[in-house]
Design an enzyme around this catalytic site. Structure first.
Site, PDB file in Angstrom:
ATOM      1  N   TYR A 250      -5.503   8.645   2.283  1.00  0.00           N
ATOM      2  CA  TYR A 250      -4.927   7.283   2.790  1.00  0.00           C
ATOM      3  C   TYR A 250      -6.342   6.458   3.682  1.00  0.00           C
ATOM      4  O   TYR A 250      -6.547   5.067   2.860  1.00  0.00           O
ATOM      5  CB  TYR A 250      -4.025   8.158   3.527  1.00  0.00           C
TER       6      TYR A 250
ATOM      7  N   ALA B  59       0.609  -1.070   0.058  1.00  0.00           N
ATOM      8  CA  ALA B  59      -0.131   0.112   0.074  1.00  0.00           C
ATOM      9  C   ALA B  59       0.806   1.138   0.054  1.00  0.00           C
ATOM     10  O   ALA B  59       1.760   1.006   0.437  1.00  0.00           O
ATOM     11  CB  ALA B  59      -1.093   0.386   1.689  1.00  0.00           C
TER      12      ALA B  59
ATOM     13  N   LYS C  23      -7.792   3.091   2.443  1.00  0.00           N
ATOM     14  CA  LYS C  23      -7.325   1.638   2.549  1.00  0.00           C
ATOM     15  C   LYS C  23      -9.464   1.720   2.743  1.00  0.00           C
ATOM     16  O   LYS C  23      -9.969   0.356   2.765  1.00  0.00           O
ATOM     17  CB  LYS C  23      -7.279   1.656   4.180  1.00  0.00           C
TER      18      LYS C  23
ATOM     19  N   ASP D   3      -6.545   1.081  11.722  1.00  0.00           N
ATOM     20  CA  ASP D   3      -7.815   1.894  12.266  1.00  0.00           C
ATOM     21  C   ASP D   3      -8.356   2.988  12.072  1.00  0.00           C
ATOM     22  O   ASP D   3      -9.498   3.261  12.625  1.00  0.00           O
ATOM     23  CB  ASP D   3      -6.833   2.055  13.644  1.00  0.00           C
ATOM     24  N   GLU D   4      -7.365   3.226  10.902  1.00  0.00           N
ATOM     25  CA  GLU D   4      -7.718   5.020  10.693  1.00  0.00           C
ATOM     26  C   GLU D   4      -9.143   4.984   9.311  1.00  0.00           C
ATOM     27  O   GLU D   4      -9.790   6.138   9.597  1.00  0.00           O
ATOM     28  CB  GLU D   4      -6.968   5.936   9.213  1.00  0.00           C
TER      29      GLU D   4
HETATM   30  P1  NAD Z   1       5.179   0.542   3.795  1.00  0.00           P
HETATM   31  O1  NAD Z   1       4.828   1.913   3.223  1.00  0.00           O
HETATM   32  O2  NAD Z   1       6.231   0.906   4.545  1.00  0.00           O
HETATM   33  O3  NAD Z   1       5.448  -0.493   3.310  1.00  0.00           O
HETATM   34  C1  NAD Z   1       4.305  -0.444   2.182  1.00  0.00           C
HETATM   35  C2  NAD Z   1       4.953  -1.371   1.141  1.00  0.00           C
HETATM   36  O4  NAD Z   1       4.100  -2.262   0.384  1.00  0.00           O
HETATM   37  C3  NAD Z   1       6.274  -0.616   0.150  1.00  0.00           C
HETATM   38  O5  NAD Z   1       7.390  -2.050   0.900  1.00  0.00           O
HETATM   39  C4  NAD Z   1       6.260  -1.192  -1.126  1.00  0.00           C
HETATM   40  O6  NAD Z   1       7.550  -0.466  -1.883  1.00  0.00           O
HETATM   41  C5  NAD Z   1       5.421  -1.524  -1.450  1.00  0.00           C
HETATM   42  N1  NAD Z   1       4.467  -1.006  -2.358  1.00  0.00           N
HETATM   43  C6  NAD Z   1       3.557   0.210  -2.636  1.00  0.00           C
HETATM   44  N2  NAD Z   1       2.960  -0.409  -3.920  1.00  0.00           N
HETATM   45  C7  NAD Z   1       3.209  -1.567  -4.393  1.00  0.00           C
HETATM   46  C8  NAD Z   1       2.326  -1.812  -5.408  1.00  0.00           C
HETATM   47  N3  NAD Z   1       2.293  -1.212  -6.207  1.00  0.00           N
HETATM   48  N4  NAD Z   1       3.061  -3.274  -5.759  1.00  0.00           N
HETATM   49  C9  NAD Z   1       3.888  -3.614  -5.084  1.00  0.00           C
HETATM   50  N5  NAD Z   1       4.342  -3.149  -3.811  1.00  0.00           N
HETATM   51  C10 NAD Z   1       3.835  -1.986  -3.522  1.00  0.00           C
HETATM   52  O7  NAD Z   1       3.860  -0.107   4.492  1.00  0.00           O
HETATM   53  P2  NAD Z   1       3.568  -0.373   6.798  1.00  0.00           P
HETATM   54  O8  NAD Z   1       3.910   1.059   7.092  1.00  0.00           O
HETATM   55  O9  NAD Z   1       5.265  -1.447   6.014  1.00  0.00           O
HETATM   56  O10 NAD Z   1       2.528  -0.483   6.453  1.00  0.00           O
HETATM   57  C11 NAD Z   1       1.740  -2.189   5.441  1.00  0.00           C
HETATM   58  C12 NAD Z   1       0.269  -2.228   5.229  1.00  0.00           C
HETATM   59  O11 NAD Z   1       0.222  -2.314   6.825  1.00  0.00           O
HETATM   60  C13 NAD Z   1       0.037  -1.342   4.825  1.00  0.00           C
HETATM   61  O12 NAD Z   1      -1.148  -1.748   4.391  1.00  0.00           O
HETATM   62  C14 NAD Z   1      -0.935  -0.931   6.041  1.00  0.00           C
HETATM   63  O13 NAD Z   1      -2.303   0.620   5.151  1.00  0.00           O
HETATM   64  C15 NAD Z   1      -1.525  -1.081   6.718  1.00  0.00           C
HETATM   65  N6  NAD Z   1      -1.121  -0.898   8.352  1.00  0.00           N
HETATM   66  C16 NAD Z   1       0.097   0.219   8.443  1.00  0.00           C
HETATM   67  C17 NAD Z   1      -0.184   0.470   9.531  1.00  0.00           C
HETATM   68  C18 NAD Z   1       1.632   1.345  10.537  1.00  0.00           C
HETATM   69  O14 NAD Z   1       1.280   2.330  11.331  1.00  0.00           O
HETATM   70  N7  NAD Z   1       2.709   1.519   9.863  1.00  0.00           N
HETATM   71  C19 NAD Z   1      -1.005   0.244  11.006  1.00  0.00           C
HETATM   72  C20 NAD Z   1      -1.877  -0.514  10.319  1.00  0.00           C
HETATM   73  C21 NAD Z   1      -2.456  -1.031   9.200  1.00  0.00           C
HETATM   74  P1  TYD Z   2       1.992   9.078  11.892  1.00  0.00           P
HETATM   75  O1  TYD Z   2       3.551   7.944  11.882  1.00  0.00           O
HETATM   76  O2  TYD Z   2       1.346   9.912  10.384  1.00  0.00           O
HETATM   77  O3  TYD Z   2       0.647   7.727  11.504  1.00  0.00           O
HETATM   78  P2  TYD Z   2      -0.949   8.119  11.104  1.00  0.00           P
HETATM   79  O4  TYD Z   2      -0.882   9.769  10.509  1.00  0.00           O
HETATM   80  O5  TYD Z   2      -1.525   7.512  10.406  1.00  0.00           O
HETATM   81  O6  TYD Z   2      -1.555   8.150  12.669  1.00  0.00           O
HETATM   82  O7  TYD Z   2       1.280  10.093  12.304  1.00  0.00           O
HETATM   83  C1  TYD Z   2       1.301   9.976  13.960  1.00  0.00           C
HETATM   84  C2  TYD Z   2       0.841  11.149  14.644  1.00  0.00           C
HETATM   85  O8  TYD Z   2       1.893  11.784  15.239  1.00  0.00           O
HETATM   86  C3  TYD Z   2       0.069  11.508  14.390  1.00  0.00           C
HETATM   87  O9  TYD Z   2      -1.538  12.249  14.991  1.00  0.00           O
HETATM   88  C4  TYD Z   2       0.476  12.583  13.477  1.00  0.00           C
HETATM   89  C5  TYD Z   2       1.206  12.991  13.805  1.00  0.00           C
HETATM   90  N1  TYD Z   2       2.344  13.662  14.162  1.00  0.00           N
HETATM   91  C6  TYD Z   2       3.229  14.908  14.071  1.00  0.00           C
HETATM   92  O10 TYD Z   2       2.896  15.210  14.898  1.00  0.00           O
HETATM   93  N2  TYD Z   2       4.243  14.741  13.450  1.00  0.00           N
HETATM   94  C7  TYD Z   2       4.853  14.656  11.864  1.00  0.00           C
HETATM   95  O11 TYD Z   2       5.900  15.449  11.731  1.00  0.00           O
HETATM   96  C8  TYD Z   2       4.550  13.362  11.850  1.00  0.00           C
HETATM   97  C9  TYD Z   2       4.595  12.514  10.723  1.00  0.00           C
HETATM   98  C10 TYD Z   2       3.064  13.036  12.585  1.00  0.00           C
END
Ligand code: NAD
Ligand code: TYD
Length: 348
Positions: free
Chosen positions: A148, A81, A152, A124-125
């Site tokens: 975003y 994603a 999702k 959860d977003e």
């Molecule tokens: P990330 O951005 O670190 O990694 C995303 C990966 O997907 C990358 O390796 C990228 O190269 C790959 N990618 C992007 N577009 C692509 C495409 N079109 N085809 C193939 N690969 C592609 O993301 P993350 O933080 O590891 O999140 C992974 C998943 O978990 C996402 O679906 C996100 O919505 C979900 N998620 C993330 C969080 C968080 O806090 N990071 C929390 C809840 C859910």
């Molecule tokens: P983020 O890691 O972008 O995750 P999400 O927006 O998906 O929750 O941000 C986590 C929290 O931190 C969110 O409330 C936004 C805040 N934030 C800042 O205050 N400063 C920053 O530079 C960033 C990237 C996020």
């Protein structure tokens, strides 16, 4: 089991691939990843030589490629994603392309093969902001605030429709904010840790009192592994800890851990449509199949800070390599504002 992991070169996906290889001796893992700015094969350097692991560079929107790989798989765990809210505000097109069309492409392929499980990793977003004193369960309405989370939520709807209409054996997981090693330093925790390490300001949006449920990435991956095996098809599972921390508390804790001055905290202009609070009710997952977060936030944060402090080359390459172009285009103005505030004594 032959498992197709999409987005396995990203933050959570790379931890999940490592967990699969470590805990399932008989698994075969194919990692399909486009290697966008967020994908980094360094995250899986320790797995690269494992004969049970295969990397395929490609796009989840490529129907032919996806059909071929799906045909060789028993299960799919779908992470790929575009994942950062701030980027989606600047340019939402890639979010709808990958998160919606990419998920659609995977589901179209999934309905044509005899898969055992399709785990769709969501967030959860999709529920939008949750008022103080309330926790949202899986029946909660979807009220996404950002492009975003809208993308999702759209992908979640597609997954449910394909499960009902075509019997795709899919389930959806919705986790809180993850943190841990290998997270791209555009997200809050790695951003403030790497800024603090370089004695740069820690930008807090608005008043910094937004609340998140911080989930260690290893706890998240354990839950996904359990659900891959024992989750019910057609079901949705929230994955969280039930704990609440404001961004300001997190920033203060990071500075304390690194012995840096609290004056590095700098309040900056808020993000548009910034969700004030996320709070998940995880009773369903806690009772069946039975999972609880094991890593205390204080401990997980300390270990994460130590990891970033111990991997300056990784941070440097990621931050000043792939990140540079985006950073220069979108953050320079904010950095200038920060610098001006600091010259004037800052606000903390
Ligand atoms: P990330 O951005 O670190 O990694 C995303 C990966 O997907 C990358 O390796 C990228 O190269 C790959 N990618 C992007 N577009 C692509 C495409 N079109 N085809 C193939 N690969 C592609 O993301 P993350 O933080 O590891 O999140 C992974 C998943 O978990 C996402 O679906 C996100 O919505 C979900 N998620 C993330 C969080 C968080 O806090 N990071 C929390 C809840 C859910
Ligand atoms: P983020 O890691 O972008 O995750 P999400 O927006 O998906 O929750 O941000 C986590 C929290 O931190 C969110 O409330 C936004 C805040 N934030 C800042 O205050 N400063 C920053 O530079 C960033 C990237 C996020």
């Amino acid at each position: 089991m032959r498992i197709l992991v999409t987005g396995g070169a990203g933050f959570i996906g790379s931890h999940f691939v490592r967990l699969l290889l470590a805990s399932h001796p008989d698994c075969q893992v194919t990692n399909l990843d486009k290697l966008t700015y967020a994908g980094n094969l360094e995250n899986l350097a320790d797995c690269a030589e494992d004969p049970r692991y295969r990397f395929v560079k490609g796009d989840i929107c490529d129907a032919e490629l996806v059909r071929g790989l799906m045909g060789e798989s028993d299960a799919v765990v779908h992470f790929a994603a575009e994942s950062h809210v701030d980027r989606s505000i600047v340019d939402s097109a890639p979010f709808f392309e990958t998160n919606v069309r990419g998920t659609f492409t995977l589901l179209e392929a999934a309905r044509q093969v005899p898969l055992q499980r399709f785990v769709h990793v969501s967030t959860d977003e999709v529920y939008g902001p949750i008022p103080p004193g309330r926790w949202v369960n899986e029946a909660g309405a979807l009220l996404p605030s950002s492009p975003y989370s809208a993308a999702k939520a759209a992908s979640d709807m597609l997954v449910l429709a394909y499960a009902r209409t075509y019997g795709v054996p899919a389930l959806i997981t919705r986790a809180g904010n993850n943190y841990g090693p290998f997270q791209f330093p555009e997200k809050f925790i790695p951003l403030i840790v790497s800024n603090a390490l370089e004695d740069r300001p820690l930008p807090l949006y608005g008043d910094g009192l937004q609340v998140r449920d911080w989930l260690h990435v290893e706890d998240h991956c354990r839950a996904l592994d359990l659900l891959l095996e024992r989750g019910e098809r057609g079901e949705i599972y929230n994955i969280g800890t039930g704990r609440e921390h404001t961004n300001l508390e997190v920033a203060r804790a990071v500075l304390d851990l690194l012995g840096k001055p609290q004056s590095l905290i700098t309040f900056v202009e808020d993000r548009p449509a910034h969700d004030r609070r996320y709070a998940l009710d995880c009773a369903k997952l806690n009772s069946s199949p039975g999972w609880r977060a094991a890593i205390e936030f204080a401990d997980g944060l300390r270990r994460t800070v130590e990891w970033y402090a111990g991997h300056p080359e990784w941070v440097g390459r990621v931050r000043h390599g792939a990140y540079r172009e985006y950073y220069e285009r979108h953050y320079v103005r904010r950095e200038e504002t920060l610098a001006a505030m600091l010259r004037g004594g800052g606000r903390s």
